[in-house]
Write an enzyme that holds these catalytic residues in place. Structure first.
Site, PDB file in Angstrom:
ATOM      1  N   SER A  40       0.859  -1.191   0.000  1.00 16.82           N
ATOM      2  CA  SER A  40       0.000   0.000   0.000  1.00 16.82           C
ATOM      3  C   SER A  40       0.892   1.236   0.000  1.00 16.82           C
ATOM      4  CB  SER A  40      -0.950   0.008   1.194  1.00 16.82           C
ATOM      5  OG  SER A  40      -0.276  -0.323   2.370  1.00 16.82           O
ATOM      6  N   HIS A  72      -5.615  -1.481  -2.217  1.00 21.96           N
ATOM      7  CA  HIS A  72      -4.905  -2.678  -2.660  1.00 21.96           C
ATOM      8  C   HIS A  72      -5.594  -3.163  -3.933  1.00 21.96           C
ATOM      9  CE1 HIS A  72      -2.875  -3.760   1.355  1.00 21.96           C
ATOM     10  NE2 HIS A  72      -3.298  -2.520   1.427  1.00 21.96           N
ATOM     11  N   HIS A  94      -3.387 -10.395   2.950  1.00 22.30           N
ATOM     12  CA  HIS A  94      -2.786 -10.345   4.287  1.00 22.30           C
ATOM     13  C   HIS A  94      -3.411 -11.386   5.207  1.00 22.30           C
ATOM     14  CE1 HIS A  94      -2.283  -6.257   2.598  1.00 22.30           C
ATOM     15  NE2 HIS A  94      -1.135  -6.244   3.273  1.00 22.30           N
ATOM     16  N   TYR A  96      -4.409 -10.688   8.088  1.00 22.70           N
ATOM     17  CA  TYR A  96      -5.504 -10.050   8.827  1.00 22.70           C
ATOM     18  C   TYR A  96      -6.826 -10.064   8.059  1.00 22.70           C
ATOM     19  CZ  TYR A  96      -4.286  -5.750   6.188  1.00 22.70           C
ATOM     20  OH  TYR A  96      -4.019  -4.840   5.207  1.00 22.70           O
ATOM     21  N   GLU A  97      -6.777 -10.414   6.783  1.00 24.88           N
ATOM     22  CA  GLU A  97      -8.023 -10.567   6.028  1.00 24.88           C
ATOM     23  C   GLU A  97      -8.620 -11.954   6.246  1.00 24.88           C
ATOM     24  OE1 GLU A  97      -7.512  -8.247   1.966  1.00 24.88           O
ATOM     25  OE2 GLU A  97      -5.588  -9.050   2.638  1.00 24.88           O
ATOM     26  N   ALA A 124       4.382  -0.726   3.126  1.00 28.11           N
ATOM     27  CA  ALA A 124       4.359   0.496   3.923  1.00 28.11           C
ATOM     28  C   ALA A 124       4.530   0.055   5.367  1.00 28.11           C
ATOM     29  CB  ALA A 124       3.039   1.223   3.734  1.00 28.11           C
ATOM     30  N   MET A 219       2.651  -5.381   8.602  1.00 28.79           N
ATOM     31  CA  MET A 219       1.740  -6.534   8.651  1.00 28.79           C
ATOM     32  C   MET A 219       1.880  -7.441   7.434  1.00 28.79           C
ATOM     33  SD  MET A 219      -1.592  -4.371   9.858  1.00 28.79           S
ATOM     34  CE  MET A 219      -1.435  -3.050  11.069  1.00 28.79           C
ATOM     35  N   SER A 220       3.034  -7.404   6.801  1.00 28.19           N
ATOM     36  CA  SER A 220       3.201  -8.240   5.603  1.00 28.19           C
ATOM     37  C   SER A 220       4.646  -8.713   5.489  1.00 28.19           C
ATOM     38  CB  SER A 220       2.819  -7.425   4.355  1.00 28.19           C
ATOM     39  OG  SER A 220       3.744  -6.373   4.152  1.00 28.19           O
ATOM     40  N   ASN A 243       4.521   6.252   8.669  1.00 29.28           N
ATOM     41  CA  ASN A 243       4.119   6.858   9.947  1.00 29.28           C
ATOM     42  C   ASN A 243       5.169   6.515  10.995  1.00 29.28           C
ATOM     43  OD1 ASN A 243       2.575   4.056   9.691  1.00 29.28           O
ATOM     44  ND2 ASN A 243       2.974   4.421  11.866  1.00 29.28           N
ATOM     45  N   HIS A 255      -4.950   5.274   8.215  1.00 30.17           N
ATOM     46  CA  HIS A 255      -4.654   4.675   6.915  1.00 30.17           C
ATOM     47  C   HIS A 255      -4.475   5.740   5.821  1.00 30.17           C
ATOM     48  CE1 HIS A 255      -4.408   1.300   4.176  1.00 30.17           C
ATOM     49  NE2 HIS A 255      -5.359   1.799   3.413  1.00 30.17           N
TER      50      HIS A 255
HETATM   51  I1  8IG Z   1       1.858   1.792   6.987  1.00 34.08           I
HETATM   52  O1  8IG Z   1       2.690   1.427  12.696  1.00 34.08           O
HETATM   53  C1  8IG Z   1       1.956   0.866   8.636  1.00 34.08           C
HETATM   54  N1  8IG Z   1       1.754  -0.438   8.727  1.00 34.08           N
HETATM   55  N2  8IG Z   1       1.897  -3.091  12.538  1.00 34.08           N
HETATM   56  N3  8IG Z   1       2.301  -0.808  12.625  1.00 34.08           N
HETATM   57  C2  8IG Z   1       1.991  -1.923  11.926  1.00 34.08           C
HETATM   58  N4  8IG Z   1       1.786  -1.906  10.614  1.00 34.08           N
HETATM   59  C3  8IG Z   1       1.901  -0.720  10.011  1.00 34.08           C
HETATM   60  C4  8IG Z   1       2.206   0.464  10.670  1.00 34.08           C
HETATM   61  C5  8IG Z   1       2.418   0.425  12.052  1.00 34.08           C
HETATM   62  N5  8IG Z   1       2.238   1.440   9.788  1.00 34.08           N
END
Ligand code: 8IG
Length: 280
Positions: A40, A72, A94, A96-97, A124, A219-220, A243, A255
């Site tokens: 992303s 996505h 992912h 988480y999906e 990201a 998360m990937s 971030n 997001h």
């Molecule tokens: I973009 O701060 C993004 N993806 N786990 N933590 C986690 N995943 C992310 C973050 C974050 N920023």
């Protein structure tokens, strides 16, 4: 075993499905040299990559899921980048999906079956290392897989990759990292912690990750890297810091921020990808 039950077993085997999809892809578009998975915020990089010559929804091929998060894309494209044929995955699935580790790494296995000897995994991520700032591309030197899962559990992989105890000493290729630093000497380097999400971390969890030696959190990527190494592919991992991780700045996480940072860094990360691909 009867023909019918052995056929059913093969159809359920993720390695078999990936080989089939990779073969189908090769029949349609020919062989490719390198795969790129766009995370992303990386969509803007495509323009700098090369000429998109083919594109289709990923779900056209066996084994691919429809992604659910906005931003996505869920398509597979063939891109001509100079001399190189790039298999481009726009969007990924992912954990988480609700998808399994085998689903998450399906594209990696398809890319290998379609001839790709190396793969660039982009994402990201949140920045933990205080020297990072949003918009900075960071090369992964290593990862910490905190998903508690592996894409190599389950059915035994078929020959010639039947050994599943894969060495991860150099999960992310030193050679590809050197090339990337030649292209963009200002990129960061760091260790990526991969968590399931989809919630972001608490400030206490970020302090834990920092103590563990993580520079980035996301998360990937970690399962895809493991699957790629299992298949003998060379891996380059690149995070776009979008971030500052939770509790390390006054801002809350959202997001939109992720997508905006990608917009701004698009041409830089696009040039980085193209530069690496030219020098492979
Ligand atoms: I973009 O701060 C993004 N993806 N786990 N933590 C986690 N995943 C992310 C973050 C974050 N920023």
């Amino acid at each position: 075993m009867s023909d019918r039950s052995s056929r059913r077993r093969r159809q359920a085997d993720p390695y078999f499905v990936a080989r089939g999809a990779g073969g189908q892809l090769g029949d349609m578009w020919g062989q490719h040299d390198v795969a790129v998975v766009l995370g992303s915020g990386w969509g803007e990089a495509v323009a700098a990559l090369g000429e998109v010559t083919e594109e289709m929804p990923a779900a056209t091929l066996p084994g691919f899921m429809a992604p659910t998060v906005e931003g996505h894309g869920g398509s597979i494209a063939s891109v001509l980048a100079g001399e190189r044929r790039v298999l481009l995955f726009r969007g990924r699935v992912h954990l988480y999906e609700g998808h399994s580790p085998h689903d998450v790494v399906h594209g990696v296995r398809v890319a290998e079956a379609a001839g790709c000897k190396s793969i660039i995994l982009t994402n990201a991520a949140g920045g933990i290392n205080s020297s990072y700032h949003p918009g900075l591309p960071v090369l992964l030197t290593d990862h910490i897989n905190l998903t508690g899962l592996s894409p190599l559990s389950g059915p035994a992989p078929p020959p010639p990759r039947s050994v599943r105890f894969v060495d991860l000493t150099e999960a992310y290729s030193h050679r590809l990292r050197q090339i990337a630093k030649e292209v963009d000497p200002e990129v960061g380097e760091g260790v990526y912690a991969g968590l399931q999400g989809p919630h972001y971390e608490t400030p206490a969890e970020i302090r834990m990750l920092m103590a563990m030696g993580a520079d980035l959190v996301g998360m990937s990527t970690v399962l895809e890297c493991i699957a790629a190494r299992h298949l003998g592919m060379e891996v380059l991992g690149v995070s776009l810091v979008t971030n500052v991780a939770a509790g390390l700045s006054d801002d809350l996480l959202d997001h939109e921020e992720v997508l905006a940072a990608g917009q701004d860094a698009g041409s830089r990360v696009g040039a980085l990808l193209r530069g690496v691909i030219d020098r492979l």
